[in-house]
Scaffold this motif. Sequence first.
Motif, PDB file in Angstrom:
ATOM      1  N   ASP A  70       2.143  -8.461   1.138  1.00 58.33           N
ATOM      2  CA  ASP A  70       1.552  -7.755   0.060  1.00 58.33           C
ATOM      3  C   ASP A  70       2.104  -8.588  -1.361  1.00 58.33           C
ATOM      4  OD1 ASP A  70       0.100  -5.961  -1.180  1.00 58.33           O
ATOM      5  OD2 ASP A  70       1.698  -4.197  -0.617  1.00 58.33           O
ATOM      6  N   MET A 120       3.645   5.654  -9.836  1.00 59.08           N
ATOM      7  CA  MET A 120       3.590   6.105  -8.672  1.00 59.08           C
ATOM      8  C   MET A 120       2.015   6.544  -8.279  1.00 59.08           C
ATOM      9  SD  MET A 120       4.992   9.989  -9.033  1.00 59.08           S
ATOM     10  CE  MET A 120       3.412  10.756  -8.115  1.00 59.08           C
ATOM     11  N   TYR A 121       1.139   6.332  -9.080  1.00 51.87           N
ATOM     12  CA  TYR A 121      -0.129   6.923  -8.873  1.00 51.87           C
ATOM     13  C   TYR A 121      -1.031   6.005  -7.912  1.00 51.87           C
ATOM     14  CZ  TYR A 121      -0.020   5.026 -13.464  1.00 51.87           C
ATOM     15  OH  TYR A 121       0.015   4.121 -14.360  1.00 51.87           O
ATOM     16  N   ALA A 122      -0.813   4.797  -8.210  1.00 51.02           N
ATOM     17  CA  ALA A 122      -1.869   3.896  -7.465  1.00 51.02           C
ATOM     18  C   ALA A 122      -1.473   2.442  -7.423  1.00 51.02           C
ATOM     19  CB  ALA A 122      -3.346   3.956  -7.888  1.00 51.02           C
ATOM     20  N   ALA A 123      -1.832   1.976  -6.138  1.00 52.28           N
ATOM     21  CA  ALA A 123      -1.395   0.485  -6.163  1.00 52.28           C
ATOM     22  C   ALA A 123      -2.720  -0.445  -6.409  1.00 52.28           C
ATOM     23  CB  ALA A 123      -0.958   0.189  -4.794  1.00 52.28           C
ATOM     24  N   SER A 172       4.692  -3.878   2.295  1.00 56.35           N
ATOM     25  CA  SER A 172       4.560  -4.384   3.396  1.00 56.35           C
ATOM     26  C   SER A 172       4.555  -6.058   3.337  1.00 56.35           C
ATOM     27  CB  SER A 172       3.313  -4.137   4.121  1.00 56.35           C
ATOM     28  OG  SER A 172       2.303  -4.484   3.285  1.00 56.35           O
ATOM     29  N   TRP A 214      -1.381  19.630  -3.431  1.00 55.76           N
ATOM     30  CA  TRP A 214      -2.381  20.221  -4.222  1.00 55.76           C
ATOM     31  C   TRP A 214      -3.107  21.288  -3.522  1.00 55.76           C
ATOM     32  CZ3 TRP A 214      -4.978  21.244  -8.028  1.00 55.76           C
ATOM     33  CH2 TRP A 214      -6.157  21.387  -8.057  1.00 55.76           C
ATOM     34  N   LEU A 226       0.690   8.636  -2.564  1.00 58.69           N
ATOM     35  CA  LEU A 226      -0.383   9.432  -3.546  1.00 58.69           C
ATOM     36  C   LEU A 226      -1.150  10.394  -2.631  1.00 58.69           C
ATOM     37  CD1 LEU A 226      -1.479   9.595  -6.379  1.00 58.69           C
ATOM     38  CD2 LEU A 226      -3.475   8.560  -5.429  1.00 58.69           C
ATOM     39  N   LEU A 279       1.163  13.177  -1.405  1.00 55.03           N
ATOM     40  CA  LEU A 279       1.563  14.075  -2.680  1.00 55.03           C
ATOM     41  C   LEU A 279       0.015  14.764  -2.518  1.00 55.03           C
ATOM     42  CD1 LEU A 279       3.345  12.323  -5.149  1.00 55.03           C
ATOM     43  CD2 LEU A 279       4.086  13.975  -3.406  1.00 55.03           C
ATOM     44  N   GLY A 280      -0.959  14.130  -2.387  1.00 58.26           N
ATOM     45  CA  GLY A 280      -2.387  14.703  -2.788  1.00 58.26           C
ATOM     46  C   GLY A 280      -2.850  15.799  -1.566  1.00 58.26           C
ATOM     47  N   MET A 303       0.876  -1.190   0.078  1.00 57.73           N
ATOM     48  CA  MET A 303      -0.070  -0.100   0.001  1.00 57.73           C
ATOM     49  C   MET A 303       0.850   1.157   0.081  1.00 57.73           C
ATOM     50  SD  MET A 303      -3.166  -0.600  -0.111  1.00 57.73           S
ATOM     51  CE  MET A 303      -3.709  -2.052  -0.746  1.00 57.73           C
ATOM     52  N   THR A 304       2.264   1.069  -0.173  1.00 59.68           N
ATOM     53  CA  THR A 304       3.135   2.552  -0.086  1.00 59.68           C
ATOM     54  C   THR A 304       2.583   3.428  -1.105  1.00 59.68           C
ATOM     55  OG1 THR A 304       4.592   0.803  -1.213  1.00 59.68           O
ATOM     56  CG2 THR A 304       4.921   1.601   1.114  1.00 59.68           C
ATOM     57  N   LYS A 305       2.433   2.769  -2.360  1.00 58.47           N
ATOM     58  CA  LYS A 305       2.048   3.720  -3.531  1.00 58.47           C
ATOM     59  C   LYS A 305       0.997   4.585  -3.029  1.00 58.47           C
ATOM     60  CE  LYS A 305       3.707   0.990  -7.312  1.00 58.47           C
ATOM     61  NZ  LYS A 305       3.253   0.008  -7.911  1.00 58.47           N
ATOM     62  N   GLU A 306      -0.190   3.732  -2.603  1.00 61.02           N
ATOM     63  CA  GLU A 306      -1.266   4.551  -2.247  1.00 61.02           C
ATOM     64  C   GLU A 306      -0.984   5.777  -1.116  1.00 61.02           C
ATOM     65  OE1 GLU A 306      -5.281   2.699  -0.644  1.00 61.02           O
ATOM     66  OE2 GLU A 306      -5.175   2.544  -3.048  1.00 61.02           O
ATOM     67  N   ARG A 350      -1.910   3.982   8.384  1.00 62.80           N
ATOM     68  CA  ARG A 350      -2.261   3.298   7.148  1.00 62.80           C
ATOM     69  C   ARG A 350      -3.658   3.662   6.514  1.00 62.80           C
ATOM     70  NH1 ARG A 350       0.319  -1.870   6.411  1.00 62.80           N
ATOM     71  NH2 ARG A 350      -1.336  -2.312   4.871  1.00 62.80           N
ATOM     72  N   HIS A 351      -3.861   3.887   5.331  1.00 64.67           N
ATOM     73  CA  HIS A 351      -4.939   4.298   4.578  1.00 64.67           C
ATOM     74  C   HIS A 351      -5.515   2.898   4.451  1.00 64.67           C
ATOM     75  CE1 HIS A 351      -7.693   5.406   1.736  1.00 64.67           C
ATOM     76  NE2 HIS A 351      -7.815   6.407   2.524  1.00 64.67           N
ATOM     77  N   TYR A 404      -8.586  11.431  -3.440  1.00 60.51           N
ATOM     78  CA  TYR A 404      -7.624  11.981  -2.459  1.00 60.51           C
ATOM     79  C   TYR A 404      -7.213  13.376  -2.455  1.00 60.51           C
ATOM     80  CZ  TYR A 404      -6.703   7.020  -2.372  1.00 60.51           C
ATOM     81  OH  TYR A 404      -6.659   5.696  -2.345  1.00 60.51           O
ATOM     82  N   MET A 405      -7.669  14.127  -3.456  1.00 57.22           N
ATOM     83  CA  MET A 405      -7.205  15.373  -3.644  1.00 57.22           C
ATOM     84  C   MET A 405      -8.090  16.325  -3.502  1.00 57.22           C
ATOM     85  SD  MET A 405      -4.377  14.529  -6.463  1.00 57.22           S
ATOM     86  CE  MET A 405      -4.000  16.279  -7.062  1.00 57.22           C
ATOM     87  N   PHE A 415      -0.783  23.947  -3.691  1.00 52.61           N
ATOM     88  CA  PHE A 415      -1.022  24.630  -5.279  1.00 52.61           C
ATOM     89  C   PHE A 415      -2.173  25.718  -5.266  1.00 52.61           C
ATOM     90  CE2 PHE A 415      -3.346  24.444  -9.462  1.00 52.61           C
ATOM     91  CZ  PHE A 415      -2.075  24.719 -10.260  1.00 52.61           C
TER      92      PHE A 415
END
Lengths: 83, 464
Positions: B5, B14-17, B2, A15, A7, A10-11, A1-4, A81-82, B215-216, A18
């Motif tokens: 996984d 890099m945007y999503a798993a 983890s 954002w 993200l 960053l989000g 889940m690291t990528k999530e 953790r998300h 998310y944003m 910005f």
Amino acid sequence: MTKERLLQCLGSTLWPSFLAAAVASVVFFAAIDPETLRVQTFPGLELSRMAGYTIGFFMFWAVGLFASGLTYVLSGGGNRRHE
Amino acid sequence: MSKGDDKVDLDVGMYAAREKIHPREVDGTFQRLRHLAVIVLLGIYYGLPWITWDGRQAVLFDLPARQFHIFALTFWPQDFVYLAVLLIIAALSLFFFTALAGRMWCGYACPQTVWTELFMWIERWTEGKRQQRLKLDKAPWSINKLLRRGSKHVLWVVLALYTGFTFVGYFTPIRELSVSVASFGLGPWETFWLLFYAFATWGNAGFLREQVCIYMCPYARFQSAMFDPNSLIISYDEKRGEPRGGRSRNIDHRAQGWGDCIDCNLCVQACPTGIDIRKGLQYECIACAACIDACNGVMDKMNYPRGLIRYTTDNAMEDKPSRILRPRILVYGVLLLALMSGTVYSLTQRTPLAMEVLADRNVLYRDVDFETVENVYTVRILNKDREARDYVLTVDGLPDAEVVTRPEHIRVDAGRTSQVTASVRVPRDEARGTGHTIEFRLTATDEADIARTSTARFHGPREE
Ligand code: SF4
Ligand code: SF4
């Protein structure tokens, strides 16, 4: 889940800062002409207005990013953790 | 990563798993409405900079000159208040429409949705429908996959660059801009912003998509504060749908104890944010109504009435009456109306002229002769009009005061400032003492309506 998480990090930092930078730039530069700023600070420097606006925008963004980043870290966003 | 996984991510980057969402294409009333909205909005975005008005680009935010042109109107830094009011109006409208119609904005008008839709059209066109895309994702690399993927990315990049170009075209005259692009003579800042906006479009509409919303987007998080039980939302009718389950079309499902939902999952497959609306209103839902259209199609096939998923309100779902007119709506509405009409009124009343008067700081006053004393001022005149004009300056406030400017008729070109020295002469006896208030009045010679006043101080010799 690291990528999530990356993200989400960053989000929730890039954002909002910005958005804040966009609003701040509009308000700031509507009232202040970058040309006057340049004359008063670095009269020797050759900088167009466009350059002034761009530099200003990125300065605001950097400041916002710093604040958002701190908020993210302090509110535990880096550890939680998300789902 | 983890431990444990061990699931292989289909998406690299890099945007999503999570697995990439391939929404199923659906057709229906709301999707057609959305497509219409997308076409109209994008048409405006891409077309507007090409319209000319009165010999200049109709909508141009000329940052280097610090002037904004919007059709017949020109705004200056002095008109800052309009910008502030515009922002307030925008915020209020968002509150108003959210309370009234929920996330209409998200589904139909948000740039994120609009460009994502456009990018998905390209994806569909190059890679095919949902099933084909899913297969293509899993398929090993082949000429076919390379061609389909490649053409998609080429089209995406071209479209993103053109979007960035159009964006910069709102700030630099777009015709000149296209000449510079064609001759590789683009300035550094224009290049930078073009690429920046292109990159943002490409990333947001091509890859991030629903994740921007999830998310944003701040709006998605605070929308619940604007909702009330009378707001229009998209909802699944649980009472009617449950218990769900597969069944044959020919049975009397009610008699067998089934609800209307046949659990076909089409609503889930159609959802661009990948949620199941049957679990209730979720903040991920962008109110695109794709699930409504998908489910209506199913209901038609089953010969059940439409609207198992529909636009409705919480009150209606609980069999209570829904009210459109309620205090919140009225307050927002009245405020909006007042602000908008106030803005329009003040725009029509705007004088296309500004003046600034500065007293000469070096000498308080000067004796012209034994009878007359003089004060000197610098007057800055800004002609906000679209044509050059002549102005005359007059002064009031002290008996027999007169003002001399050289030349007497001050000519200022359209959109320019001009600076003149004005000497105000007053008979000595009338001018005794410091700090008299005088009023300058600047009037256009050909139109008495165009006038501005400004006050200043007049200093004379001390009382004897
Ligand atoms: S599309 Fe309609 S019938 Fe099919 S699963 Fe969704 S709610 Fe049930
Ligand atoms: S739940 Fe329905 S309305 Fe909401 S985002 Fe998904 S498809 Fe669109």
